[in-house]
Design an enzyme around this catalytic site. Structure first.
Site, PDB file in Angstrom:
ATOM      1  N   PRO A  29      38.132  45.921  45.007  1.00 25.70           N
ATOM      2  CA  PRO A  29      37.710  45.126  43.848  1.00 25.70           C
ATOM      3  C   PRO A  29      37.206  43.765  44.315  1.00 25.70           C
ATOM      4  O   PRO A  29      37.674  43.229  45.319  1.00 25.70           O
ATOM      5  CB  PRO A  29      39.007  44.955  43.033  1.00 25.70           C
ATOM      6  CG  PRO A  29      39.935  46.001  43.542  1.00 25.70           C
ATOM      7  CD  PRO A  29      39.575  46.232  44.976  1.00 25.70           C
ATOM      8  N   LYS A  30      36.238  43.221  43.610  1.00 31.41           N
ATOM      9  CA  LYS A  30      35.742  41.878  43.915  1.00 31.41           C
ATOM     10  C   LYS A  30      36.473  40.882  43.012  1.00 31.41           C
ATOM     11  O   LYS A  30      36.255  40.845  41.806  1.00 31.41           O
ATOM     12  CB  LYS A  30      34.233  41.776  43.713  1.00 31.41           C
ATOM     13  CG  LYS A  30      33.680  40.429  44.172  1.00 31.41           C
ATOM     14  CD  LYS A  30      32.192  40.329  43.999  1.00 31.41           C
ATOM     15  CE  LYS A  30      31.700  38.982  44.571  1.00 31.41           C
ATOM     16  NZ  LYS A  30      32.402  37.833  44.006  1.00 31.41           N
ATOM     17  N   TRP A  31      37.319  40.072  43.618  1.00 32.87           N
ATOM     18  CA  TRP A  31      38.153  39.138  42.874  1.00 32.87           C
ATOM     19  C   TRP A  31      37.365  37.894  42.492  1.00 32.87           C
ATOM     20  O   TRP A  31      36.509  37.435  43.249  1.00 32.87           O
ATOM     21  CB  TRP A  31      39.385  38.764  43.698  1.00 32.87           C
ATOM     22  CG  TRP A  31      40.221  39.966  43.980  1.00 32.87           C
ATOM     23  CD1 TRP A  31      40.133  40.815  45.046  1.00 32.87           C
ATOM     24  CD2 TRP A  31      41.242  40.482  43.130  1.00 32.87           C
ATOM     25  NE1 TRP A  31      41.045  41.832  44.921  1.00 32.87           N
ATOM     26  CE2 TRP A  31      41.738  41.661  43.759  1.00 32.87           C
ATOM     27  CE3 TRP A  31      41.788  40.083  41.914  1.00 32.87           C
ATOM     28  CZ2 TRP A  31      42.761  42.430  43.193  1.00 32.87           C
ATOM     29  CZ3 TRP A  31      42.805  40.844  41.364  1.00 32.87           C
ATOM     30  CH2 TRP A  31      43.283  41.995  41.985  1.00 32.87           C
ATOM     31  N   ASP A 176      35.095  40.736  39.237  1.00 33.03           N
ATOM     32  CA  ASP A 176      33.655  40.507  39.350  1.00 33.03           C
ATOM     33  C   ASP A 176      32.810  41.743  39.609  1.00 33.03           C
ATOM     34  O   ASP A 176      31.623  41.749  39.367  1.00 33.03           O
ATOM     35  CB  ASP A 176      33.402  39.548  40.524  1.00 33.03           C
ATOM     36  CG  ASP A 176      32.972  38.179  40.045  1.00 33.03           C
ATOM     37  OD1 ASP A 176      32.796  38.003  38.835  1.00 33.03           O
ATOM     38  OD2 ASP A 176      32.818  37.293  40.890  1.00 33.03           O
ATOM     39  N   GLY A 177      33.398  42.797  40.189  1.00 32.52           N
ATOM     40  CA  GLY A 177      32.632  43.957  40.609  1.00 32.52           C
ATOM     41  C   GLY A 177      33.362  44.663  41.729  1.00 32.52           C
ATOM     42  O   GLY A 177      34.595  44.741  41.740  1.00 32.52           O
TER      43      GLY A 177
END
Length: 357
Positions: A29-31, A176-177
């Site tokens: 996951p993009k934090w 975020d993505g």
């Protein structure tokens, strides 16, 4: 500090791609927080930002957590995040950057932060910088197996299908993505060798002001607004990322809409705000640099622009929007919050209990 890796150290970076990469990669996951490399040598702890600026003094709560939960001597790459309820709150995280020590102490108690680890760069006397990412991930999970909140290990998976699901679901928790990391690479500071897939949507916003560019009399950013339920124009963020040529052209395009002063402008009172102002507005003092000039030029709120944005943080656009085109076919009154897509809520606890977390 006497570690196998020394300060300063720039983090390894990612380049944006439109589609999810496939192949021999690890998905994470993009934090949405502050990138941070943690250096610990016994009781000495340094928190270093992406720009190699020290974050240590702003997060005394994390310094204590690092001493309690991380190995005696280590270097760990990750992200400082702040959660409110079941999702991340980037606005509240930004509030933690404050010049007053008393305020820093109070915020550490009222809105404690968390650290999400996603790479192990050194442990003990051993540097892992040249070790392939897949092995660094295994060592990270093993080394931080007993770590407790607020220290977390990010979930990771080699499943493409799961990464697609994460991309759709995790936004509801404020993420975020997705990041895709080749499994065979060494750690490469300041190199964009990773891949990031981020959400992108569009919205029609009122352009009600602009800021000058730091290099001279050209447009730096456009100030964006949306009408709330009461019909008031709410400042929601800025659009930037223009070429220098386009910045010069915008000066001429915006000239007919410039106001001599703020009188009668929907944001008239914002020109006189102070650091204590609760809402972030066009002239707010920057917490990162109190000397930064954030004065703005008022425009009659008649122009509408289509902008691309990644997501919302409360009633504001998260991060900087990207200008797409003018919309002369849209009226300012039609630019409301109702046009925005709202992601389905998702609980952060479910993310932290995910694959290999």
């Amino acid at each position: 500090m006497d570690l196998p890796i020394s300060l300063p150290l720039s983090p390894m970076l990612a380049k944006a791609v439109k589609t999810m990469p496939k192949g021999d990669v690890l998905y994470e996951p993009k934090w949405d927080g502050f990138r941070c490399i943690v250096f610990r040598d016994g009781d000495e702890v340094e928190l270093s930002s992406r720009g190699e600026r020290p974050l240590t003094r702003y997060f005394p709560d994390l310094v204590e957590a690092v001493k309690r939960e991380l190995p005696e001597r280590c270097v760990v790459d990750g992200e400082i995040v702040l959660r409110r309820g079941s999702r991340l709150d980037f606005d509240a995280l930004q509030q933690r950057i404050h010049p007053a020590a008393s305020r820093v102490k109070l915020l550490a108690e009222q809105t404690p932060a968390s650290f999400v680890a996603f790479d192990l760069l050194a442990v003990g006397d051993e540097s892992l910088m040249e070790v392939p990412l897949g092995e660094r991930r295994r060592r990270l999970v093993e080394t931080l197996a007993e770590a407790r909140a607020p220290i977390h290990v990010t979930p990771a998976s080699d499943s493409y299908d799961l990464a697609l699901r994460w991309f759709d679901e995790f936004e509801g928790a404020g993420l975020d993505g997705v990041i895709a990391k080749p499994l065979d690479i060494a750690y490469q500071p300041d190199k964009r060798v990773l891949f990031k897939v981020k959400h992108e949507r569009t919205a029609d916003c009122v352009v009600a002001g602009f800021r000058w560019h730091k290099s001279g009399p050209i447009v730096g950013s456009l100030l964006l607004g949306l009408n709330n339920a009461e019909g008031h124009l709410q400042h929601v963020g800025v659009a930037a990322s223009f070429t220098m040529k386009r910045r010069a052209e915008l000066v001429e395009e915006l000239q007919p809409y410039r106001m001599d002063d703020y009188t009668g402008h929907p944001w008239e009172g914002w020109a006189r705000q102070t650091e204590s102002t609760a809402d972030r507005m066009p002239g707010a003092i920057s917490r990162w640099s109190g000397k930064k000039d954030l004065t703005w030029v008022a425009l009659r709120p008649e122009l509408v622009a289509e902008v691309a944005y990644e997501g919302m943080e409360g009633d504001r656009i998260r991060h900087t929007a990207r200008f797409r085109r003018w919309r002369p076919d849209r009226t300012p009154g039609s630019c409301t919050y109702e046009q925005l897509e709202v992601p389905v809520a998702y609980d952060l606890d479910d993310i932290f209990s995910g694959p290999h977390a």
